[in-house]
Design a protein around this motif. Structure first.
Motif, short mmCIF file in Angstrom:
data_model
loop_
_atom_site.label_atom_id
_atom_site.label_comp_id
_atom_site.label_asym_id
_atom_site.label_seq_id
_atom_site.Cartn_x
_atom_site.Cartn_y
_atom_site.Cartn_z
N VAL A 90 24.22 38.80 42.65
CA VAL A 90 25.37 38.55 43.52
C VAL A 90 24.83 38.31 44.92
O VAL A 90 23.73 38.75 45.25
CB VAL A 90 26.38 39.73 43.54
N THR A 94 28.11 40.35 49.12
CA THR A 94 28.93 41.04 48.11
C THR A 94 28.38 42.43 47.84
O THR A 94 29.14 43.40 47.73
CB THR A 94 28.95 40.22 46.81
N GLN A 97 29.28 44.63 50.68
CA GLN A 97 30.68 45.03 50.59
C GLN A 97 30.85 46.17 49.59
O GLN A 97 31.59 47.13 49.84
CB GLN A 97 31.53 43.83 50.18
N PHE A 98 30.16 46.07 48.45
CA PHE A 98 30.22 47.12 47.44
C PHE A 98 29.72 48.45 48.01
O PHE A 98 30.34 49.50 47.83
CB PHE A 98 29.41 46.71 46.22
N PRO A 481 32.37 35.09 44.30
CA PRO A 481 32.08 36.46 44.76
C PRO A 481 33.14 37.05 45.66
O PRO A 481 33.18 38.27 45.84
CB PRO A 481 30.75 36.30 45.51
N GLY A 482 34.02 36.23 46.22
CA GLY A 482 35.06 36.76 47.08
C GLY A 482 36.35 37.07 46.38
O GLY A 482 37.13 37.92 46.84
N ASP A 520 30.84 48.48 38.70
CA ASP A 520 31.14 47.06 38.80
C ASP A 520 32.49 46.75 38.16
O ASP A 520 33.22 45.87 38.61
CB ASP A 520 30.03 46.25 38.13
N SER A 524 34.88 44.84 40.52
CA SER A 524 35.29 43.49 40.15
C SER A 524 36.71 43.46 39.61
O SER A 524 37.45 42.48 39.79
CB SER A 524 34.32 42.89 39.13
N ARG A 527 39.02 43.61 42.61
CA ARG A 527 38.94 42.33 43.33
C ARG A 527 39.78 41.27 42.62
O ARG A 527 40.59 40.56 43.25
CB ARG A 527 37.48 41.88 43.39
N ALA A 543 38.20 38.29 51.23
CA ALA A 543 37.97 39.25 50.16
C ALA A 543 38.50 40.62 50.55
O ALA A 543 38.52 41.00 51.71
CB ALA A 543 36.48 39.33 49.85
#
Length: 544
Positions: A90, A94, A97-98, A481-482, A520, A524, A527, A543
């Motif tokens: 990624v 990203t 951000q995680f 990814p966003g 994840d 994800s 998101r 995002a």
């Protein structure tokens, strides 16, 4: 404009989620919180691989559990370590951000009833006992992590529950989904995505047992439940037990079309249970034990590709070869058929498995009398029942012994001279903490193996009941990814389609550490749910 559902379809919802494991549940919760109506579809009764997992979520940056254990961690240190594992799976933004949102992610799970606790495990282990719920779940302590932005920290947050606690994690998420007013339609198999003339995904074509006789639905539910554990531990027996379940679906399943006004989220797991896909994409994992349920058959990924989506990292699988517990075995020397050192033995089990696969799938752990004696003393206090079976197998039937290193090499079919040279180099580094280890093994994990007799424990990747090599698929559909929106091979989005969890390429698609897959799924799934819930007339946002 919102899509109009044809009259002969199920009313559907704004957002339709395919799959009801951790990723699907988190997607549904986030979409519902964003104001959308949500419908979840699941072929069975929900849970998927999440319910059979250890319930470990990789989190850090200063969680309450870390602080309670006296652990100092920061988002920067977490990012520095994970960058060595995640690589280019990624974008850096990203991953950042995680990491920056990790504390809030864990709080979000706790807000939905998932319990965590900060009792720190004192040993390096594959999975902590019921006394501990925070542990080093990756290779943070190894020299391979020396590029981190700060000191190593334990980030494996195990859901607080006895045994393998993934079932508890899933149960709490499932209860939260239903409490949020989300409609869940079980025993319904998604077969194909429906698109409009412009290629936008507008619904899902399914087969369902809704409306089938009560005995059919009951038999389907019970027979599936009976087959899941055998499917996981003895796949051949599990496949046989699952045949009546598939027959009931074929015989009594009826077509159903479900409309999705704003989007469809595919969260149907990976493909470790699909032998054709495994042969095509991951032949090197042959001999491993698929860590999968019958639903992890790649059907979610095929839904996406059928609508034009691209895939990535399908050749990346995680093969696990844990040496600990008992932790004393980490002091041994892992060698290949030629007698050469494989890697730093203190690394995470998936890293060991990857190194062994690169050596042709064959490896042995050299341990002396003192190491084995210490390991035997540690078994009872450092293991749960399934780890105890593995430990006793390795310490008894899984090894050969001889008075000298050369003799034990001959018994196992290794090169005696090379093994003696490898052992000499390893012992020299173990006796001098200031000296570099040939594989970069940390000084704290080194121990001279110089007390005969010597044993070679077979750690090769091959089918064995008491020492299987679990295999987890890591690749999937390519997503933005966003937003989590599925992308075509040319990089353009498939309108109305999102993917999450192991149906998508994500944080753990290059390298796996315990808890990163579930983390994840949460990341994800939320998101995708957040972005899919946006009304079609609303301009894109940044995002979440």
């Amino acid at each position: 404009m919102e899509a109009t559902v044809p009259r002969d379809w199920d009313p559907g919802a704004d957002v339709v989620v395919v799959g009801f494991g951790a990723a699907g549940a988190c997607a549904a919760l986030e979409a519902a919180a964003s104001g959308a109506s949500v419908l979840v579809l699941d072929r069975f009764g929900g849970g998927g691989a999440t319910a059979l997992s250890g319930g470990v979520v990789y989190a850090g940056g200063g969680t309450p559990q870390q602080r309670a254990a006296g652990v100092d961690d920061s988002p920067g240190a977490m990012f520095g370590y994970l960058r060595t594992e995640v690589g280019d799976a990624v974008p850096a933004a990203t991953l950042r951000q995680f990491c920056d949102g990790s504390v809030a992610m864990l709080a979000w799970l706790e807000g939905h009833g998932v319990p965590f606790e900060g009792s720190l495990c004192p040993d390096k282990t594959s999975y902590p006992t019921n006394r501990h719920y925070l542990y080093y779940s990756g290779s943070e302590l190894s020299a391979a992590a020396s590029t981190s932005a700060g000191p190593p920290a334990p980030r494996g947050h195990r859901t607080k529950g006895r045994g393998t606690s993934g079932g508890l994690l899933y149960a709490r998420l499932a209860a939260a989904v239903r409490a949020a007013g989300v409609r869940v339609l079980t025993q319904t198999t998604a077969g194909e995505l429906v698109t409009d003339p412009g290629g936008r995904v507008t619904g899902v074509a399914c087969t369902t047992l809704r409306g089938a006789p009560g005995w059919v639905r009951l038999a389907h539910r019970v027979l599936h439940r009976w087959s899941v554990k055998p499917y996981l531990y003895v796949p051949k027996a599990g496949r046989i037990l699952h045949r009546p379940v598939a027959w009931l679906e074929r015989r009594y399943g009826r077509p159903l079309r479900v409309g999705a006004a704003r989007g469809v989220i595919v969260a149907a797991g990976g493909f470790a249970a699909s032998r054709p896909m495994m042969r095509a994409h991951a032949p090197a994992a042959r001999g491993g034990l698929p860590l999968a349920t019958p639903g992890d058959d790649g059907s979610g990924i095929r839904l996406g590709t059928g609508a034009g989506g691209a895939t990535a990292f399908l050749d990346r699988v995680s093969v696990w070869r844990f040496l600990s517990p008992p932790p004393a075995l980490l002091g041994g020397v892992l060698v290949d058929r030629d007698g050469d050192r494989v890697c730093d033995e203190s690394r995470y089990g998936a890293a060991l498995g990857d190194a062994i696969v690169r050596r042709g799938g064959q490896a042995w752990l050299l341990a002396d009398r003192a190491t084995l004696a210490e390991a035997r003393r540690q078994v009872r206090g450092s293991t749960l029942w399934f780890q105890r079976l593995q430990a006793w197998y390795l310490l008894t039937a899984g090894r050969v012994s001889a008075p000298t290193a050369a003799a034990v090499a001959a018994r196992a079919g290794l090169d005696p001279n090379r093994l003696e040279a490898t052992l000499a180099a390893s012992n020299a580094a173990a006796r001098d903490p200031a000296a570099p280890d040939p594989t970069g093994k940390p000084a704290a994990a080194r121990r001279p193996q110089d007390q005969p007799p010597f044993s070679l424990i077979d750690c090769s990747v091959r089918p064995r009941l008491f020492y299987p090599a679990p295999v987890l698929t890591l690749g999937g559909l390519v997503v933005d990814p966003g937003s989590g929106q599925v992308l075509r091979p040319n990089g353009s989005p498939v309108d109305g389609l999102y993917a999450a969890g192991r149906s998508a390429a994500g944080l753990c698609s290059r390298s796996y550490v315990s808890g990163l897959s579930l983390a994840d799924c949460v990341f994800s799934g939320r998101r995708a749910g957040h972005h899919a819930a946006r009304p079609r007339t609303q301009a894109p946002t940044t995002a979440m």
